[in-house]
Scaffold this motif. Structure first.
Motif, mmCIF file in Angstrom:
data_model
loop_
_atom_site.group_PDB
_atom_site.id
_atom_site.type_symbol
_atom_site.label_atom_id
_atom_site.label_comp_id
_atom_site.label_asym_id
_atom_site.label_seq_id
_atom_site.Cartn_x
_atom_site.Cartn_y
_atom_site.Cartn_z
ATOM 1 N N GLY A 59 -10.061 2.231 1.854
ATOM 2 C CA GLY A 59 -10.020 3.566 2.453
ATOM 3 C C GLY A 59 -10.014 4.670 1.410
ATOM 4 O O GLY A 59 -9.375 5.704 1.601
ATOM 5 N N THR A 84 -6.746 6.411 9.700
ATOM 6 C CA THR A 84 -5.612 7.236 9.251
ATOM 7 C C THR A 84 -4.950 6.651 8.002
ATOM 8 O O THR A 84 -5.086 5.453 7.712
ATOM 9 N N GLU A 85 -4.189 7.496 7.307
ATOM 10 C CA GLU A 85 -3.439 7.050 6.130
ATOM 11 C C GLU A 85 -2.387 6.014 6.516
ATOM 12 O O GLU A 85 -2.084 5.116 5.735
ATOM 13 N N ASP A 86 -1.830 6.138 7.729
ATOM 14 C CA ASP A 86 -0.836 5.161 8.201
ATOM 15 C C ASP A 86 -1.438 3.763 8.290
ATOM 16 O O ASP A 86 -0.773 2.764 8.016
ATOM 17 N N TRP A 88 -4.071 2.708 6.433
ATOM 18 C CA TRP A 88 -4.429 2.255 5.086
ATOM 19 C C TRP A 88 -3.224 1.925 4.229
ATOM 20 O O TRP A 88 -3.315 1.095 3.322
ATOM 21 N N ILE A 89 -2.087 2.558 4.486
ATOM 22 C CA ILE A 89 -0.904 2.337 3.653
ATOM 23 C C ILE A 89 -0.456 0.877 3.712
ATOM 24 O O ILE A 89 0.153 0.354 2.780
ATOM 25 N N ARG A 92 -3.486 -0.724 1.233
ATOM 26 C CA ARG A 92 -3.668 -0.199 -0.127
ATOM 27 C C ARG A 92 -2.504 -0.600 -1.029
ATOM 28 O O ARG A 92 -1.354 -0.286 -0.748
#
Length: 351
Positions: A59, A84-86, A88-89, A92
């Protein structure tokens, strides 16, 4: 390859970017399978799409980039659908980590090296305080940094380029990922340090049971570390096979050209081989084989129809019409034949 367990499966991936009102297709239907515990090298000229392809697994595409179609399956989840970043966190660092090209810009100059490794441990391994610090020192030792307790307290500017690269690798390993992506991990380093870093990655792979993707434009760099090689051109994987298959029995004219460009194949007093022409304009639709305009062996169909994959062996395939049974027989360049002969002689000596 150590086994046949797939850890990542990419199917027909298309990635586009909007630039100044125009649309650029950076990845054109690329497919790839990654197996547990293997080392896969993705090679190709600058701009062929290697970094964009692998950044999509985490991402990390730029804001003007998007996955248009296709899938990236990891642990039964399609990462191509993550927005969303949620989302991908969870992936990642913890599942897929990356070692970037330039260690100086990857490190925070205002924090000690040890703290930066410790941050990764605290974020991804549920360890805090002294426990996390102890593991950070251990990982610094694992990546070949002597006196890790003392070096833990130092800042990036107190380290050489090779040592900074070791720290960046330590930060990625500290996340305890399944897949480690190394984007040109030796580009800024001299030849002796390059060899040390590649050997280090090999050792870490065994200890931490990593699956590694190497991204490079230099086939010579990955000759001794890659189990398989994927050759990328103009946003597509045009040849894929075991390392020895791609090195000693390449089938795509672009792979021939890449290998012929290796300095070690040059003849003293003669000009080094270079690929004529330039890569295609990715703002325009590519018809046929993207390499055709630069390919001295191009057939008429190369300019009209995109070649499918032709299977050479169960582990080796290439997108070139030269493998079609109806195509004229074209011998690879002398440099490739020379490499093959050298390998045969080496094999005979070992026997």
């Amino acid at each position: 390859m150590t086994n046949n367990e797939k850890v990542l499966s990419v199917d027909n991936l298309v990635i586009k970017f909007n630039l100044r009102g125009q649309e650029l297709t950076a990845i054109r239907g690329a497919s790839l399978e990654l197996y547990k515990g293997e080392s896969l090298a993705i090679v190709g000229e600058s701009g062929s799409g290697k970094s964009v392809f692998t950044k999509s697994f985490m991402g990390l595409l730029d804001a003007n980039g998007r996955i248009e179609s296709g899938s990236i399956i990891y642990k039964d989840n399609d990462l191509a659908k993550y927005k969303t970043e949620d989302d991908w966190i969870k992936i990642r660092g913890k599942e897929i980590a990356m070692v970037f090209q330039d260690p100086m810009t990857s490190l925070n100059p205002l924090k000690t090296v040890g703290k930066q490794v410790q941050e990764s441990i605290e974020l991804h391994q549920n360890l805090q305080g002294e426990e996390a610090k102890k593991l950070a020192v251990e990982i610094l030792n694992d990546v070949g940094i002597s006196e890790p307790e003392r070096r833990y307290k130092q800042y990036p500017h107190e380290f050489s380029g090779g040592m900074r690269q070791r720290v960046v690798i330590a930060i990625a390993v500290a996340c305890n990922p399944n897949i480690l992506i190394c984007d040109e991990p030796t580009t800024a380093l001299d030849v002796t340090i390059q060899a040390q870093i590649l050997q280090l990655l090999k050792n870490l792979q065994k200890k931490y049971q990593l699956t590694i993707i190497y991204i490079t434009h230099d086939l010579g760099v990955v000759a001794n570390v890659a189990d398989r090689i994927a050759v990328m051109y103009a946003g597509d994987i045009i040849e894929l096979g075991l390392s020895e298959e791609v090195f000693f029995d390449p089938k795509h004219p672009y792979t021939w050209a890449l290998l012929s460009s290796l300095p070690q194949l040059g003849i003293k007093g003669e000009e080094l081989y270079s690929i004529k022409g330039t890569p295609p304009n990715l703002f325009k639709e590519i018809k046929g084989d993207a390499f055709a305009p630069r390919n001295p062996h191009a057939l008429k169909i190369d300019f009209e129809k995109r070649p499918p994959y032709f299977e050479v062996t169960p582990t080796h395939k290439a997108r070139t019409w030269l493998l079609d049974p109806r195509a004229p027989k074209v011998e690879p360049p002398l440099s490739i034949q020379k490499m093959r002969e050298m390998e045969v002689k080496r094999g005979e000596r070992l026997e």
